[in-house]
Scaffold this active site. Structure first.
Site, PDB file in Angstrom:
ATOM      1  N   HIS A  60       0.844  -1.213   0.000  1.00  0.00           N
ATOM      2  CA  HIS A  60       0.000   0.000   0.000  1.00  0.00           C
ATOM      3  C   HIS A  60       0.868   1.248   0.000  1.00  0.00           C
ATOM      4  CE1 HIS A  60      -4.026   1.847   1.503  1.00  0.00           C
ATOM      5  NE2 HIS A  60      -3.315   2.752   0.860  1.00  0.00           N
ATOM      6  N   ARG A  64       2.284   8.540  -6.503  1.00  0.00           N
ATOM      7  CA  ARG A  64       1.894   9.893  -6.987  1.00  0.00           C
ATOM      8  C   ARG A  64       2.175  10.167  -8.466  1.00  0.00           C
ATOM      9  NH1 ARG A  64      -1.502  10.394  -2.859  1.00  0.00           N
ATOM     10  NH2 ARG A  64      -0.559  11.056  -0.910  1.00  0.00           N
ATOM     11  N   ASN A  94      -4.724   6.287  -7.295  1.00  0.00           N
ATOM     12  CA  ASN A  94      -5.284   7.649  -7.239  1.00  0.00           C
ATOM     13  C   ASN A  94      -4.272   8.701  -7.703  1.00  0.00           C
ATOM     14  OD1 ASN A  94      -3.755   7.241  -4.905  1.00  0.00           O
ATOM     15  ND2 ASN A  94      -5.070   8.506  -3.625  1.00  0.00           N
ATOM     16  N   HIS A 179     -11.017   0.374   0.502  1.00  0.00           N
ATOM     17  CA  HIS A 179     -10.873   1.516   1.423  1.00  0.00           C
ATOM     18  C   HIS A 179     -12.265   1.669   2.040  1.00  0.00           C
ATOM     19  CE1 HIS A 179      -9.694   5.812   2.418  1.00  0.00           C
ATOM     20  NE2 HIS A 179     -11.008   5.863   2.491  1.00  0.00           N
ATOM     21  N   HIS A 232      -5.898  -0.677   5.599  1.00  0.00           N
ATOM     22  CA  HIS A 232      -5.717   0.144   6.816  1.00  0.00           C
ATOM     23  C   HIS A 232      -6.846   0.081   7.856  1.00  0.00           C
ATOM     24  CE1 HIS A 232      -8.131   2.724   4.272  1.00  0.00           C
ATOM     25  NE2 HIS A 232      -7.118   3.197   3.583  1.00  0.00           N
ATOM     26  N   ASP A 306       0.831   2.483   3.832  1.00  0.00           N
ATOM     27  CA  ASP A 306      -0.032   3.573   3.343  1.00  0.00           C
ATOM     28  C   ASP A 306       0.799   4.858   3.187  1.00  0.00           C
ATOM     29  OD1 ASP A 306      -2.167   4.966   2.333  1.00  0.00           O
ATOM     30  OD2 ASP A 306      -3.387   4.872   4.157  1.00  0.00           O
ATOM     31  N   HIS A 310       3.174  14.123   0.733  1.00  0.00           N
ATOM     32  CA  HIS A 310       2.548  15.403   0.371  1.00  0.00           C
ATOM     33  C   HIS A 310       3.603  16.506   0.354  1.00  0.00           C
ATOM     34  CE1 HIS A 310      -1.531  13.929   0.439  1.00  0.00           C
ATOM     35  NE2 HIS A 310      -1.344  13.397   1.626  1.00  0.00           N
TER      36      HIS A 310
END
Ligand SMILES: [Zn+2]
Ligand SMILES: [Zn+2]
Length: 430
Positions: A60, A64, A94, A179, A232, A306, A310
């Site tokens: 997981h 990006r 994503n 999720h 998660h 996970d 950022h």
């Protein structure tokens, strides 16, 4: 090319191996495991005091790329993975564009072939653009190299869509990674619902918002027979639901993150530190205890990072508007070594099961073994190396970490993939 790993403690529970051995690797393949081995020519690596494990796997990771390379890209994310001791990772869809068709999967595979430091297994989206409505062409994405499907970050709100997805994925068969989040219960909640959310004046969301979604998917999993993996897990009700599901023989697996195993909402009680803003949120002490119990009794199969990188401007802002998540690739193993293995809560055998074997099995990928004839994907650990988690010294592009300032003991010192060093003595090999 021949390589001799000399005198390390070699552990692989699958083949009942735990002892001090020499390992000879030739042309990327393990050729011999034994005592007092030598090679006529080649490289000898002294592994005295080190632990040699089957290569770890993170199922997981958010890489990006494409689209959000300012946060992380395939090169920097896999560099962080190797630094953290992983020989392979699975990356979530994503991105921008979303990995919801074979050309994006193809792009990730090609880019990984050029710039990745470890093996990369893309996960495709379950629904187009992660909108929770129309199913993607999973068959095309599997042909292009996807290993599983997930609408991570959002979840699928419509039970009928999830059922269709399971009926479809079952045919291949492919694992769906869920999720679990019932939006009608989450609302605008950004921390766990309870006394802490009240004290902080932040909107709360209850643990059952996860459990109700998970319970729905467990029943759909029972109905369809599709492999389901719950991402998660954060709430003790979800652990109970998974335990019951496994008793009923339903083909469900689950993961927990290091941050949910080690932090609670109480860590937020004196601070609005956005590094502790997660989705799902850090929950109560009781939840954390149930997660550990579930991990130990086999209800929770895997530990997964996970890893959510950022940019600073996305975290350094008001709590309610800050991005969710923490980086994890570079800290997961050391956190587990320091807070679980060194404290005797579980041993290296369990670490291999939770961080190497079970995540690969959940995705239907072959596990890595340490035996004659196996491909040499290995993680070598220095159990005595102590360091303080620092955001300036890291391989990830991102600086957000829930563990800044933590003192940890034990890390991956070397990583081998197909017999080649990808990290040597703590330095990623260029
Ligand atoms: Zn998620
Ligand atoms: Zn995620």
């Amino acid at each position: 090319m021949a390589l001799l790993l000399k005198g390390g403690r070699v552990i692989d529970p699958k083949v009942d191996l735990d002892g001090i051995y020499d390992v000879v690797i030739r042309d990327g393949v393990i050729q011999e495991i034994g005592s007092d081995l030598s090679i006529p020519k080649g490289v000898t690596c002294d592994c005295t005091g080190r632990i040699i494990l089957p290569g770890l796997f993170d199922m997981h990771t958010h890489l990006r790329e494409p689209g959000y390379e300012y946060k992380e890209d395939i090169e920097s994310g896999t560099r962080a993975a190797v630094k953290g001791g992983f020989t392979g990772i699975a990356c979530m869809p994503n991105t921008h564009p979303v990995a919801d068709n074979s050309s994006v999967i193809d792009f990730i595979k090609k880019k990984a072939a050029q710039s990745a430091h470890c093996r990369v297994y893309p996960i495709g989206a379950i629904t187009k653009n992660l909108e929770g409505e129309d199913l993607t062409e999973m068959a095309d994405m599997l042909s292009a190299g996807a290993v599983a499907f997930s609408d991570d970050g959002k979840g699928i709100q419509n039970a009928g869509v999830m059922r269709q997805a399971m009926d479809y994925a079952k045919m291949f068969p492919a694992t769906l990674i869920a999720h679990e989040e019932d939006k009608s219960l989450v609302g605008s909640g950004c921390v766990n619902e309870g006394p802490i959310s009240t004290k902080l004046g932040l909107p709360g969301q209850p643990g059952i918002s996860e459990t109700i979604a998970a319970q729905r998917d467990i029943e759909l999993c029972d109905l369809t027979g599709c492999r389901l993996h719950v991402a998660h897990v954060s709430s003790y009700h979800t652990v109970d639901a998974l335990r019951d599901a496994k008793k009923r023989g339903i083909p469900v697996t689950a993961e927990v993150t290091p941050h949910h195993l080690l932090l609670t909402e109480d860590d937020l009680s004196t601070t609005y530190d956005t590094n502790l803003k997660m989705n799902p949120p850090l929950r109560s002490k009781e939840d954390r205890a149930a997660l550990i119990e579930g991990l130990l009794d086999g209800t929770i199969d895997c530990i997964a990072s996970d890893h959510a990188p950022h940019a600073p401007h996305e975290k350094e802002r008001e709590f309610e508007r800050a991005a969710y998540g923490t980086t994890g690739l570079e800290t997961s193993l050391s956190l587990m070594l320091t807070h679980f293995v060194a404290k005797g809560i579980f041993g290296y055998g369990t670490l291999v099961e939770k961080m190497s074997d079970a995540p690969r099995r959940a995705l239907g990928i072959d596990t890595v073994t340490i035996e004659k004839g196996s491909c040499a994907d290995l993680t070598i650990i220095d159990p005595n190396y102590s360091f303080i988690v620092d955001t300036d010294e890291r391989e990830s592009k991102a600086r957000n970490s829930a563990f800044v300032g933590w003192e940890l003991t034990g890390r991956a010192s070397d990583v081998l993939i197909a017999g080649y060093f990808k990290m040597r003595d703590g330095e990623v090999v260029e």
